[in-house]
Design a protein around this motif. Structure first.
Motif, mmCIF file in Angstrom:
data_model
loop_
_atom_site.group_PDB
_atom_site.id
_atom_site.type_symbol
_atom_site.label_atom_id
_atom_site.label_comp_id
_atom_site.label_asym_id
_atom_site.label_seq_id
_atom_site.Cartn_x
_atom_site.Cartn_y
_atom_site.Cartn_z
ATOM 1 N N TYR A 92 0.853 -1.238 -0.017
ATOM 2 C CA TYR A 92 0.124 -0.032 0.059
ATOM 3 C C TYR A 92 0.882 1.433 0.022
ATOM 4 C CZ TYR A 92 -3.675 -3.351 1.073
ATOM 5 O OH TYR A 92 -4.673 -4.243 0.835
ATOM 6 N N MET A 93 1.929 1.124 0.561
ATOM 7 C CA MET A 93 2.890 2.487 0.882
ATOM 8 C C MET A 93 3.143 3.169 -0.530
ATOM 9 S SD MET A 93 3.843 4.703 3.079
ATOM 10 C CE MET A 93 4.645 6.153 2.672
ATOM 11 N N GLN A 94 3.397 1.996 -1.524
ATOM 12 C CA GLN A 94 3.946 2.737 -2.637
ATOM 13 C C GLN A 94 2.759 3.379 -3.665
ATOM 14 O OE1 GLN A 94 3.888 -1.661 -4.550
ATOM 15 N NE2 GLN A 94 3.977 -0.181 -6.357
ATOM 16 N N TYR A 95 1.391 3.039 -3.075
ATOM 17 C CA TYR A 95 0.387 3.836 -3.585
ATOM 18 C C TYR A 95 0.206 5.292 -3.014
ATOM 19 C CZ TYR A 95 -0.382 -0.265 -6.515
ATOM 20 O OH TYR A 95 -0.310 -1.349 -7.289
ATOM 21 N N ALA A 96 0.442 5.258 -1.640
ATOM 22 C CA ALA A 96 0.304 6.525 -0.977
ATOM 23 C C ALA A 96 1.266 7.310 -1.435
ATOM 24 C CB ALA A 96 0.553 6.034 0.590
ATOM 25 N N GLN A 97 2.632 6.778 -1.599
ATOM 26 C CA GLN A 97 3.643 7.473 -2.419
ATOM 27 C C GLN A 97 3.253 8.463 -3.487
ATOM 28 O OE1 GLN A 97 6.626 7.948 -0.295
ATOM 29 N NE2 GLN A 97 6.807 9.553 -1.865
ATOM 30 N N GLN A 98 2.767 7.370 -4.506
ATOM 31 C CA GLN A 98 2.394 7.978 -5.695
ATOM 32 C C GLN A 98 1.606 9.144 -5.457
ATOM 33 O OE1 GLN A 98 0.246 5.086 -8.207
ATOM 34 N NE2 GLN A 98 -0.733 6.756 -9.510
ATOM 35 N N LEU A 99 0.683 9.156 -4.532
ATOM 36 C CA LEU A 99 -0.593 10.419 -4.343
ATOM 37 C C LEU A 99 0.492 11.706 -3.614
ATOM 38 C CD1 LEU A 99 -2.836 9.221 -5.403
ATOM 39 C CD2 LEU A 99 -3.544 8.374 -3.044
ATOM 40 N N LEU A 100 1.389 11.203 -2.737
ATOM 41 C CA LEU A 100 2.288 12.184 -2.338
ATOM 42 C C LEU A 100 3.013 12.822 -3.436
ATOM 43 C CD1 LEU A 100 2.155 12.131 0.802
ATOM 44 C CD2 LEU A 100 3.848 10.363 0.796
ATOM 45 N N ASP A 101 3.534 12.084 -4.429
ATOM 46 C CA ASP A 101 4.359 12.759 -5.536
ATOM 47 C C ASP A 101 3.543 13.431 -6.288
ATOM 48 O OD1 ASP A 101 6.634 11.326 -4.295
ATOM 49 O OD2 ASP A 101 6.321 9.564 -5.733
ATOM 50 N N SER A 102 2.260 13.175 -6.657
ATOM 51 C CA SER A 102 1.559 14.050 -7.562
ATOM 52 C C SER A 102 0.887 15.018 -6.791
ATOM 53 C CB SER A 102 0.434 12.908 -8.198
ATOM 54 O OG SER A 102 -0.359 12.491 -7.183
ATOM 55 N N GLY A 103 1.267 15.278 -5.600
ATOM 56 C CA GLY A 103 0.531 16.542 -4.811
ATOM 57 C C GLY A 103 -0.927 16.374 -4.158
ATOM 58 N N HIS A 104 -1.571 14.977 -4.250
ATOM 59 C CA HIS A 104 -2.864 14.745 -3.968
ATOM 60 C C HIS A 104 -2.922 14.077 -2.362
ATOM 61 C CE1 HIS A 104 -4.536 15.758 -7.692
ATOM 62 N NE2 HIS A 104 -3.787 14.833 -8.356
ATOM 63 N N ALA A 105 -1.735 13.993 -2.037
ATOM 64 C CA ALA A 105 -1.666 13.811 -0.488
ATOM 65 C C ALA A 105 -0.617 14.464 0.222
ATOM 66 C CB ALA A 105 -1.503 12.205 -0.372
ATOM 67 N N TYR A 106 -0.766 14.416 1.544
ATOM 68 C CA TYR A 106 0.491 14.983 2.318
ATOM 69 C C TYR A 106 0.659 14.389 3.509
ATOM 70 C CZ TYR A 106 -3.662 17.179 4.493
ATOM 71 O OH TYR A 106 -4.777 17.797 5.177
ATOM 72 N N TYR A 107 1.788 14.704 4.160
ATOM 73 C CA TYR A 107 1.918 14.067 5.591
ATOM 74 C C TYR A 107 1.308 14.900 6.434
ATOM 75 C CZ TYR A 107 5.837 11.492 3.165
ATOM 76 O OH TYR A 107 6.744 10.636 2.486
#
Length: 515
Positions: A92-107
RNA sequence: GGUCCGUUCGUCUAGGGGUUAGGACAGUAGAUUUUCAUUCUACCAACAGGGGUUCGAUUCCCCUACGGACUACCA
């Protein structure tokens, strides 16, 4: 190109599966079979605090009892194994990372206390919908507000964090629900949902979308309680770039409590005196730690076919007058368009009626088989030939709602009366009746015709000689033979019992009852 | 509170611009069964309310009411 239909039932193992869940599984199954697709089961166990031992096994057994077959599951495997989210954790982490990278998610680094404080502040300020969103996130401690190097430092130092979805401020999110039509929600109503929890597990929302995508799910059929979060899921598909293969959604109407209001809950069953679970469940009371037992349909004597037929009709109907459907017929008749929008209340009478119908439709031989096992379990010896047992089953099934009623009703064939109905005796018993019945008992062993009609003819003939009307003795006769004032047809009983046993029972009663 | 969803006999539901609003369960009555049950027959019983649109609305639209779901680092 048409995709293969693939549906999933995705329960979380937090306790026994209740009938609402069974119905969801059933509709998924019916659609899969109807469209020649695949039915899979995925265990959604991303919340390790709520894990209940035995729940997964309970789910497996329940579906099996109901006849809901799974093409892919944790137990039989499949092309997309594993089918337990806890076992899929690393992906799952890689998918969360994908969203992080595309700016759709944040820490986000906010502590529970800080979150509580936010809520308290917003509530106090009478904000219409207090939530962590496009407005409030600017006041919180996250990778959107903190300097980049501080974020990096927090991450490197192992500070607990979650990953949140960055939900846009103003955007209409819409999707076409198969049951409800277009549903439109404004993104401002959705908060910045947590995608990855601080324990490294994904939340339902993330895991659900990732797995449905990976498992190539084409239709998501689930309870209405998921409707409010569906727009969030649509957003997720969009941000992942998976919108073109996004499954179709169908949100099922809720199952309501038979009394009062609200959706049927796990606690309602024993409060209202009917099962809400397919199988009996042995659990532990969360507060007291005491063992608890919740009743199940199987143990209550319900036939799975009846249970399923009833459940299928709670929120769906074929549009014809047919009420009785085998699983195969349900598969053929089922369409999602005919699922209703409005919630359904559970009706105990109707399930009972269904059970009676299915019980009576069973071959007598099968019922006889059941009878023998049941009686043997009760320590009652059964020494009748098979054809007699079938006659007994056939005679008794009209009087039964549950399979257990069969044994109770049939008991009189295997045990002589231990007492005699006092009401009948005080009203109908006298010297003349006793005399007449004695004569009948004497005549019985020589009877040539032992069919019900033959026995009746003999009885009429003997009584005529005595100058007694049949109506005067019939009730008394029943009591001497069975001990009870009511039961199956008396002539049939005597015919099955045979002349010898019948005569002995009559004589026994006459000797015991003061004339 | 906010967002979303829903509303036809007591219950599950069919229907749909003009119908005696249909069926099933339950209930009631009668027939059969010289018992109880079964079976059969009949009866009872509904479009939440208010506005539109329309020749006509229960059906389409709007509002109200009521019900429900959701509103967690639960699913």
């Amino acid at each position: 190109m048409e995709r293969e239909v693939r549906v999933r039932f995705a329960p979380s193992p937090t306790g026994p599966l209740h009938i609402g869940g069974v119905r969801t599984a059933l509709y998924n199954y019916l659609l899969a079979r109807k469209l020649g697709g695949k039915m899979l089961l995925r265990i959604e166990d991303t919340d390790q605090n709520r894990f209940v031992p035995g729940a997964e096994e309970y789910i497996r057994q329940s579906l099996e009892w109901c006849g809901i077959e799974l093409d892919e599951s944790p137990w039989v495997g499949g092309p997309h194994a594993p089918y337990r989210q806890s076992e899929r954790k690393p992906m799952y982490m890689q998918y969360a990372q994908q969203l992080l990278d595309s700016g759709h998610a944040y820490y986000a680094f906010d502590t529970p206390e800080e979150l509580d404080a936010l809520r308290a502040r917003l509530t106090a300020a009478k904000v219409p919908n207090p939530q962590y969103n496009s407005i409030t996130r600017s006041q919180m401690r996250n990778s959107l507000t903190l300097p980049e190097d501080e974020v990096k430092q927090l991450l490197d130092s192992g500070t607990p964090y979650v990953i949140r979805l960055k939900v846009p401020r103003k955007e209409e999110v819409r999707f076409n629900d198969l049951i409800r039509g277009w549903v439109v929600v404004h993104s401002s109503a959705i908060d910045d949902k947590v995608l990855m929890k601080s324990d490294g597990m994904p939340t339902y929302h993330l895991a659900n979308i990732v797995d449905d995508h990976l498992m190539e799910i084409t239709h998501v059929i689930r309870g209405e309680e998921w409707l409010p979060s569906a727009p969030l899921h649509v957003l997720l598909y969009r941000y992942f770039g998976w919108e073109s293969t996004m499954p179709q959604f169908a949100h099922l109407p809720l199952l309501l409590k038979p009394d009062g209001t609200g959706k049927l809950s796990k606690r309602d069953g024993d409060r209202l005196g009917f099962p809400v679970f397919p199988l009996e469940w042995h659990g532990v009371d969360a507060e007291t730690g005491q063992p608890t037992v919740s009743s199940g349909y199987r143990e209550g004597g319900y036939l799975p076919e009846a249970f399923i037929n009833f459940l299928a009709f709670l929120g769906w109907n074929p549009g014809t007058q047919q009420e009785l459907f085998t699983m195969q017929e349900l598969i053929e008749a089922f369409t999602i368009e005919r699922v209703s929008k409005s919630p359904a209340r559970f009706d105990q009478n109707k399930v009972r009626w269904y059970n009676e119908q299915y019980l009576r439709a069973k071959p007598d031989a099968e019922l006889a088989q059941y009878l023998v096992t049941e009686l043997n379990e009760q320590g009652i010896g059964v020494d009748y030939p098979a054809d007699k047992l079938e006659q007994i089953a056939g005679l008794v099934k009209e009087r039964a709602t549950f399979s257990a009623d069969l044994a109770r009703e049939a008991q009189l064939f295997f045990e002589r009366p231990s007492s005699y109905d006092q009401q009948v005796i005080s009203k109908k018993w006298n010297a003349q009746v006793a005399g007449g019945l004695t004569e009948f008992a004497k005549a019985l062993p020589a009877a040539t015709d032992t069919t019900p009609d033959g026995i009746k003819a003999l009885l009429t003939q003997v009584l005529e000689q005595q100058g007694i009307k049949i109506g005067q003795v019939l009730q008394a006769l029943r009591v001497t033979v069975t001990g009870a004032s009511a039961g199956p047809d008396l002539m049939h009983i005597m015919s099955i019992l045979g002349p010898q046993e019948t005569a002995e029972r009559i004589e026994l009663a006459v000797s015991q009852l003061p004339a």
